[in-house]
Design a protein around this motif. Structure first.
Motif, PDB file in Angstrom:
ATOM      1  N   SER A  15       0.823  -1.206   0.000  1.00 16.27           N
ATOM      2  CA  SER A  15       0.000   0.000   0.000  1.00 16.27           C
ATOM      3  C   SER A  15       0.859   1.258   0.000  1.00 16.27           C
ATOM      4  CB  SER A  15      -0.929   0.010   1.224  1.00 16.27           C
ATOM      5  OG  SER A  15      -1.814  -1.072   1.155  1.00 16.27           O
ATOM      6  N   ALA A  16       1.946   1.238   0.754  1.00 14.60           N
ATOM      7  CA  ALA A  16       2.851   2.393   0.809  1.00 14.60           C
ATOM      8  C   ALA A  16       3.473   2.657  -0.562  1.00 14.60           C
ATOM      9  CB  ALA A  16       3.930   2.172   1.856  1.00 14.60           C
ATOM     10  N   PHE A  17       3.880   1.604  -1.270  1.00 14.74           N
ATOM     11  CA  PHE A  17       4.453   1.796  -2.602  1.00 14.74           C
ATOM     12  C   PHE A  17       3.405   2.263  -3.602  1.00 14.74           C
ATOM     13  CE2 PHE A  17       7.972  -0.726  -0.907  1.00 14.74           C
ATOM     14  CZ  PHE A  17       9.028   0.083  -1.309  1.00 14.74           C
ATOM     15  N   PHE A  18       2.161   1.832  -3.444  1.00 13.43           N
ATOM     16  CA  PHE A  18       1.096   2.309  -4.318  1.00 13.43           C
ATOM     17  C   PHE A  18       0.861   3.803  -4.092  1.00 13.43           C
ATOM     18  CE2 PHE A  18      -3.376   3.320  -5.043  1.00 13.43           C
ATOM     19  CZ  PHE A  18      -3.467   3.025  -6.383  1.00 13.43           C
ATOM     20  N   ILE A  19       0.793   4.210  -2.844  1.00  7.53           N
ATOM     21  CA  ILE A  19       0.599   5.630  -2.526  1.00  7.53           C
ATOM     22  C   ILE A  19       1.769   6.450  -3.048  1.00  7.53           C
ATOM     23  CG2 ILE A  19       0.465   7.286  -0.614  1.00  7.53           C
ATOM     24  CD1 ILE A  19      -1.141   5.044   0.891  1.00  7.53           C
ATOM     25  N   ARG A  20       2.969   5.937  -2.896  1.00  9.82           N
ATOM     26  CA  ARG A  20       4.160   6.636  -3.402  1.00  9.82           C
ATOM     27  C   ARG A  20       4.066   6.811  -4.912  1.00  9.82           C
ATOM     28  NH1 ARG A  20      10.335   4.409  -3.280  1.00  9.82           N
ATOM     29  NH2 ARG A  20      11.310   6.292  -4.070  1.00  9.82           N
ATOM     30  N   SER A  21       3.607   5.784  -5.619  1.00  3.04           N
ATOM     31  CA  SER A  21       3.514   5.884  -7.075  1.00  3.04           C
ATOM     32  C   SER A  21       2.513   6.960  -7.489  1.00  3.04           C
ATOM     33  CB  SER A  21       3.148   4.540  -7.692  1.00  3.04           C
ATOM     34  OG  SER A  21       1.794   4.223  -7.468  1.00  3.04           O
ATOM     35  N   MET A  22       1.451   7.130  -6.724  1.00  2.30           N
ATOM     36  CA  MET A  22       0.482   8.184  -7.015  1.00  2.30           C
ATOM     37  C   MET A  22       1.109   9.556  -6.814  1.00  2.30           C
ATOM     38  SD  MET A  22      -2.081   6.504  -8.058  1.00  2.30           S
ATOM     39  CE  MET A  22      -3.386   7.693  -8.108  1.00  2.30           C
ATOM     40  N   TYR A  23       1.917   9.691  -5.783  1.00  3.99           N
ATOM     41  CA  TYR A  23       2.574  10.957  -5.473  1.00  3.99           C
ATOM     42  C   TYR A  23       3.614  11.325  -6.531  1.00  3.99           C
ATOM     43  CZ  TYR A  23       5.537  14.342  -3.094  1.00  3.99           C
ATOM     44  OH  TYR A  23       6.272  15.442  -2.790  1.00  3.99           O
ATOM     45  N   PRO A  27       1.572   6.210 -11.395  1.00 12.39           N
ATOM     46  CA  PRO A  27       0.773   5.114 -10.848  1.00 12.39           C
ATOM     47  C   PRO A  27       0.924   3.872 -11.722  1.00 12.39           C
ATOM     48  CG  PRO A  27      -0.637   6.708 -11.922  1.00 12.39           C
ATOM     49  CD  PRO A  27       0.748   7.291 -11.911  1.00 12.39           C
ATOM     50  N   SER A  28       0.814   2.734 -11.118  1.00 11.15           N
ATOM     51  CA  SER A  28       0.978   1.485 -11.848  1.00 11.15           C
ATOM     52  C   SER A  28      -0.278   1.184 -12.652  1.00 11.15           C
ATOM     53  CB  SER A  28       1.278   0.347 -10.864  1.00 11.15           C
ATOM     54  OG  SER A  28       1.529  -0.835 -11.579  1.00 11.15           O
ATOM     55  N   VAL A  29      -0.245   1.580 -13.909  1.00  7.60           N
ATOM     56  CA  VAL A  29      -1.343   1.325 -14.832  1.00  7.60           C
ATOM     57  C   VAL A  29      -0.738   0.578 -16.017  1.00  7.60           C
ATOM     58  CG1 VAL A  29      -3.102   2.343 -16.325  1.00  7.60           C
ATOM     59  CG2 VAL A  29      -2.516   3.446 -14.155  1.00  7.60           C
ATOM     60  N   GLY A  55       9.907   3.094 -15.240  1.00  7.17           N
ATOM     61  CA  GLY A  55       8.714   2.676 -14.507  1.00  7.17           C
ATOM     62  C   GLY A  55       8.129   1.462 -15.180  1.00  7.17           C
ATOM     63  N   SER A  56       8.912   0.392 -15.243  1.00  6.25           N
ATOM     64  CA  SER A  56       8.572  -0.768 -16.066  1.00  6.25           C
ATOM     65  C   SER A  56       7.442  -1.631 -15.523  1.00  6.25           C
ATOM     66  CB  SER A  56       9.815  -1.627 -16.293  1.00  6.25           C
ATOM     67  OG  SER A  56      10.386  -2.030 -15.066  1.00  6.25           O
ATOM     68  N   GLY A  57       6.987  -1.383 -14.307  1.00 12.04           N
ATOM     69  CA  GLY A  57       5.855  -2.137 -13.772  1.00 12.04           C
ATOM     70  C   GLY A  57       6.090  -3.625 -13.808  1.00 12.04           C
ATOM     71  N   ALA A  58       5.127  -4.366 -14.339  1.00  2.15           N
ATOM     72  CA  ALA A  58       5.226  -5.827 -14.402  1.00  2.15           C
ATOM     73  C   ALA A  58       6.071  -6.312 -15.572  1.00  2.15           C
ATOM     74  CB  ALA A  58       3.836  -6.434 -14.477  1.00  2.15           C
ATOM     75  N   GLY A  59       6.537  -5.406 -16.427  1.00  3.72           N
ATOM     76  CA  GLY A  59       7.472  -5.775 -17.485  1.00  3.72           C
ATOM     77  C   GLY A  59       6.880  -6.126 -18.827  1.00  3.72           C
ATOM     78  N   ARG A  60       5.637  -5.761 -19.069  1.00  2.43           N
ATOM     79  CA  ARG A  60       4.977  -6.100 -20.335  1.00  2.43           C
ATOM     80  C   ARG A  60       5.752  -5.548 -21.544  1.00  2.43           C
ATOM     81  NH1 ARG A  60      -1.284  -4.991 -20.622  1.00  2.43           N
ATOM     82  NH2 ARG A  60      -1.227  -6.775 -19.250  1.00  2.43           N
ATOM     83  N   LEU A  61       6.216  -4.300 -21.462  1.00  2.00           N
ATOM     84  CA  LEU A  61       6.982  -3.712 -22.568  1.00  2.00           C
ATOM     85  C   LEU A  61       8.351  -4.365 -22.714  1.00  2.00           C
ATOM     86  CD1 LEU A  61       5.998   0.019 -22.146  1.00  2.00           C
ATOM     87  CD2 LEU A  61       5.737  -1.311 -24.225  1.00  2.00           C
ATOM     88  N   LEU A  62       8.947  -4.756 -21.604  1.00  2.00           N
ATOM     89  CA  LEU A  62      10.253  -5.419 -21.656  1.00  2.00           C
ATOM     90  C   LEU A  62      10.148  -6.747 -22.411  1.00  2.00           C
ATOM     91  CD1 LEU A  62      11.389  -4.856 -17.954  1.00  2.00           C
ATOM     92  CD2 LEU A  62      11.946  -3.467 -19.964  1.00  2.00           C
ATOM     93  N   PHE A 117      10.884   4.120 -23.174  1.00  2.00           N
ATOM     94  CA  PHE A 117       9.432   4.079 -23.024  1.00  2.00           C
ATOM     95  C   PHE A 117       9.044   4.795 -21.734  1.00  2.00           C
ATOM     96  CE2 PHE A 117       9.487  -0.220 -25.341  1.00  2.00           C
ATOM     97  CZ  PHE A 117       9.168   0.355 -26.553  1.00  2.00           C
ATOM     98  N   VAL A 118       7.983   5.609 -21.809  1.00  5.70           N
ATOM     99  CA  VAL A 118       7.480   6.307 -20.631  1.00  5.70           C
ATOM    100  C   VAL A 118       5.953   6.270 -20.611  1.00  5.70           C
ATOM    101  CG1 VAL A 118       9.474   7.852 -20.518  1.00  5.70           C
ATOM    102  CG2 VAL A 118       7.438   8.602 -21.724  1.00  5.70           C
ATOM    103  N   TYR A 119       5.415   6.303 -19.395  1.00 12.97           N
ATOM    104  CA  TYR A 119       3.966   6.366 -19.217  1.00 12.97           C
ATOM    105  C   TYR A 119       3.737   7.087 -17.895  1.00 12.97           C
ATOM    106  CZ  TYR A 119      -0.900   4.575 -19.319  1.00 12.97           C
ATOM    107  OH  TYR A 119      -2.275   4.446 -19.355  1.00 12.97           O
ATOM    108  N   LEU A 120       3.728   8.413 -17.960  1.00 20.47           N
ATOM    109  CA  LEU A 120       3.537   9.251 -16.779  1.00 20.47           C
ATOM    110  C   LEU A 120       2.270  10.068 -16.929  1.00 20.47           C
ATOM    111  CD1 LEU A 120       7.103  10.695 -16.049  1.00 20.47           C
ATOM    112  CD2 LEU A 120       5.872   8.956 -14.764  1.00 20.47           C
TER     113      LEU A 120
END
Length: 170
Positions: A15-23, A27-29, A55-62, A117-120
């Protein structure tokens, strides 16, 4: 009982990492499959290319970049996402071309990047432009999912998938 506490602590950390990503404006989308394909196409991803996903998230683009023959490097702040994407990379037939780093892109060496690649969120795109200025080799491509750099026209775009390409220097 110990398992319950471990579960609770992990949940709080997640939850803390999710809140940090919003800040931070990242955000992890996950990118849609159509956006992933469009980003790889627009970035001309293929053999001999070094692709960085900020911000590679789960790595779909990788995974998609490596499947096209590129060397793919993911930079991610969320350790849970780093673990997830490393596990997906490990199970990929292209695992030798995928690296996932638990690192802030602002501290990473991007000099070898051919494609970034970026998604901000829209509010963070101007700051990203400033953060990338002077750190990319001339001619490197920055491919953005959904959002544009304010005051900078893309040199290439896929409006249907809302993917935009920019050439360094930005």
């Amino acid at each position: 009982m110990t398992f319950c506490w471990v579960f609770i602590v992990c949940g709080l950390l997640r939850s803390a990492f999710f809140i940090r990503s919003m800040y931070t404006g990242a955000p992890s989308v996950p990118s849609s499959p159509a956006a992933v394909a469009a980003m790889c196409e627009l970035g001309d991803v293929g053999p001999g290319k070094n692709v960085y996903d900020l911000g590679s998230g789960a790595g779909r683009l990788l995974l998609a970049a490596a499947a096209r023959g590129a060397r793919a490097v993911g930079l991610e702040l969320d350790p849970f996402k780093v673990f997830e994407s490393r596990m997906l990379a490990w199970s990929s037939p292209d695992k030798d071309r995928i690296s996932v780093l638990w690192q802030d892109f602002r501290k990473a060496d991007l000099a070898e990047a051919d494609v970034v690649f970026v998604y901000l969120t829209p509010g963070k795109m101007a700051g990203l432009r400033a953060a990338l200025k002077g750190r990319l080799k001339p001619g490197a491509l920055v491919v953005s999912n959904s959002f544009v750099f304010p005051g900078l026209a893309p040199f290439r775009a896929d409006e249907g998938n809302r993917v935009y390409g920019y050439r360094a220097p930005l």
